[in-house]
Design a protein around this motif. Sequence first.
Motif, short mmCIF file in Angstrom:
data_model
loop_
_atom_site.label_atom_id
_atom_site.label_comp_id
_atom_site.label_asym_id
_atom_site.label_seq_id
_atom_site.Cartn_x
_atom_site.Cartn_y
_atom_site.Cartn_z
N ASP A 329 40.90 93.52 11.85
CA ASP A 329 40.39 94.00 9.70
C ASP A 329 41.79 93.90 9.00
O ASP A 329 42.33 94.75 8.90
N SER A 482 32.79 76.97 -1.58
CA SER A 482 34.02 77.63 -1.19
C SER A 482 34.05 79.04 -1.98
O SER A 482 34.12 79.74 -1.60
N ALA A 485 31.81 81.40 -2.78
CA ALA A 485 31.50 81.99 -0.92
C ALA A 485 32.73 83.16 -1.38
O ALA A 485 31.83 84.47 -1.07
N ARG A 486 33.52 82.97 -1.97
CA ARG A 486 34.14 83.69 -1.49
C ARG A 486 34.11 84.62 -2.61
O ARG A 486 34.62 85.79 -2.04
N MET A 488 31.47 85.44 -4.01
CA MET A 488 30.57 86.43 -3.85
C MET A 488 30.84 87.82 -2.45
O MET A 488 30.19 88.87 -2.61
N GLU A 489 31.90 87.62 -1.81
CA GLU A 489 31.75 88.49 -0.49
C GLU A 489 32.94 89.30 -1.43
O GLU A 489 32.59 90.15 -0.69
N ALA A 490 33.98 88.94 -2.07
CA ALA A 490 34.14 90.47 -2.85
C ALA A 490 33.74 90.74 -4.35
O ALA A 490 33.58 92.11 -4.82
N SER A 539 43.08 88.82 -1.40
CA SER A 539 42.39 90.46 -1.72
C SER A 539 42.78 89.85 -3.25
O SER A 539 44.19 89.32 -3.63
#
Length: 609
Positions: A329, A482, A485-486, A488-490, A539
């Motif tokens: 994690d 890509s 997607a990155r 939208m994940e954040a 991040s």
Amino acid sequence: MNEPYRNISAPPRAIIRQLDESAINRIAAGEVVERPASAVKELVENALDAGARRIAIDYADGGKTLIRITDDGCGMTGADLPLALSRHATSKIDGSDLLNIHSFGFRGEALPSLGAVGRLTITSRTADGDGMMIAVSGGRMETPRPAPITIGTVVELRDLFYATPARLKFMRSDRAEAMAIADVIKRLALAEPEVGFTLRDVSNGDARMMFRADPVSGDFFDALHGRVASVLGRDFADNAMRVDAPREDLRLIGYAALPTYSRGSSAAQYLFVNGRPVQDRMLYGALRAAYMDVLSRDRHPAAVLNIECDSHLVDVNVHPAKSEVRFRDPALARGLIVSSLRHALAEAGHRASSTVGAETLAAFQPEPNATARVYQMERPSAGAIRHSLAYQAPEQDMGFAESPSARFEEPAPQEIARPLGAARAQVHENYIIAQTENGMVIVDQHAAHERLVYERLKAQRDDNGIATQALLIPEIIDLSASDCARLMEAAPALAQLGLTIEAFGGSAIAVRETPAILGRVDASALLRDILDDLADIGSSDRLQARMDAVLSSMACHGSIRSGRQMRAEEMNALLREMEATPLSGQCNHGRPTYVELKLADIEKLFGRR
């Protein structure tokens, strides 16, 4: 126009063949042993895994011609020596669980790799056996033979890369390679405070001690504090905050320096995972993010931090050099570092680095032309000082006019006893002079008030939430699949900071809301900067940093300006608020807001001590 005809024939079929053991080891050496420092790291880690309590490292010509590691560990028998030089032979794991690793080494690659590219000799003895020695040169192993030695092991590596001379062309200067070796030893010394280390340069027949760290006893924090003082210097140890923060299944322990003890590079950052030195971009990014609010971009924090966790929560088998890790994690590990360090910084309150005062005193010192004469004088009591001053005071009718703004009442003892003391004067309409019990404090009124206003603005923002401004026409940004997607994940994390984005079909992103405090925003540039951070360290704190920069600018304009005369009560109110406000020891850019000078040090300037 048609291209001319080309007769493209298929290449001849290549024959698949099995490489011999020597070639395999030379190829592996390219991954495991990049330079002399890599060899030192592998050999010293083997000594630590063998339970050594004292390790001596000698090198010559930057480690290119000689590396010798002597330890007092458990040693090896004559039967162990040939096996230790076999590829993928190790005593650290049995191969059943590659995550249950509690040692530095476990791959069984270092010794055969070193024997393949250099001249390697291992002499060892166990507590109940005789001393034995084995040599291997360019991958050719000799038969073990008896040799005199005390309990432990001596590994001697000569002529590194003589069997692969092309690698020698990539070596740096002897000085650069020696510095890399010293850095490796310092990192391992910080990882194992209870172990003694000596590092010597034995070039040209001379033995020069380059580094020494004696074993330190006590509990973990006492031992680490002592080792930090010997490795990084007493100033670091004196200006470091103790960190001990658990979070779920992880725990962060160690020391982190105050912001005013920042460095010009990241060389004073030492990170460990379960005691293993690591060079992990995500962890270094988290350290930088924790200090983001108190340091300018060109300054770097100093820290010695270790993340402890169950071995199954982190994979250390990512790279042959074992310097990179992968957490199950990663967000939890990163959040632990950021939140723990920010909490420690807040608890430090108004504390500033003691080196600030030392540097100030050093600036006062005259050029060292001759030994200063010391005048021994008895220090009078406080009562005697008051009577003396009353006697020396001018008569009221002598014509001296007293400015109302310069009047300072005699401070009460409880005011002087406070950490920042009681205000006694203002000079150049910018610096407050305060008297403490054992010295004096000089405060930069603008820098101090700027930090206080900044902290108030941040608290108001956090209490009331982040106001957003909806875009009349959403801004549509085309990205790669890509990147889309990155982002939208954040998206949930960005929404908490006031940036609302949505998928807009295909690989496009629609920006619907931005933080109101930023005003007009170039959403495309902002998203691409955030994407760079996500790709680099997984991040992004860029949006938070931009919002904080705006608040910092507002605080600068809303704080007490340089050149303004302040009344005594205003100065004391500023001092009291500084004592109660976290991070008030430095301004928004990491510069100190005050300098404390001890009376004993001031008296030395005048030869009174």
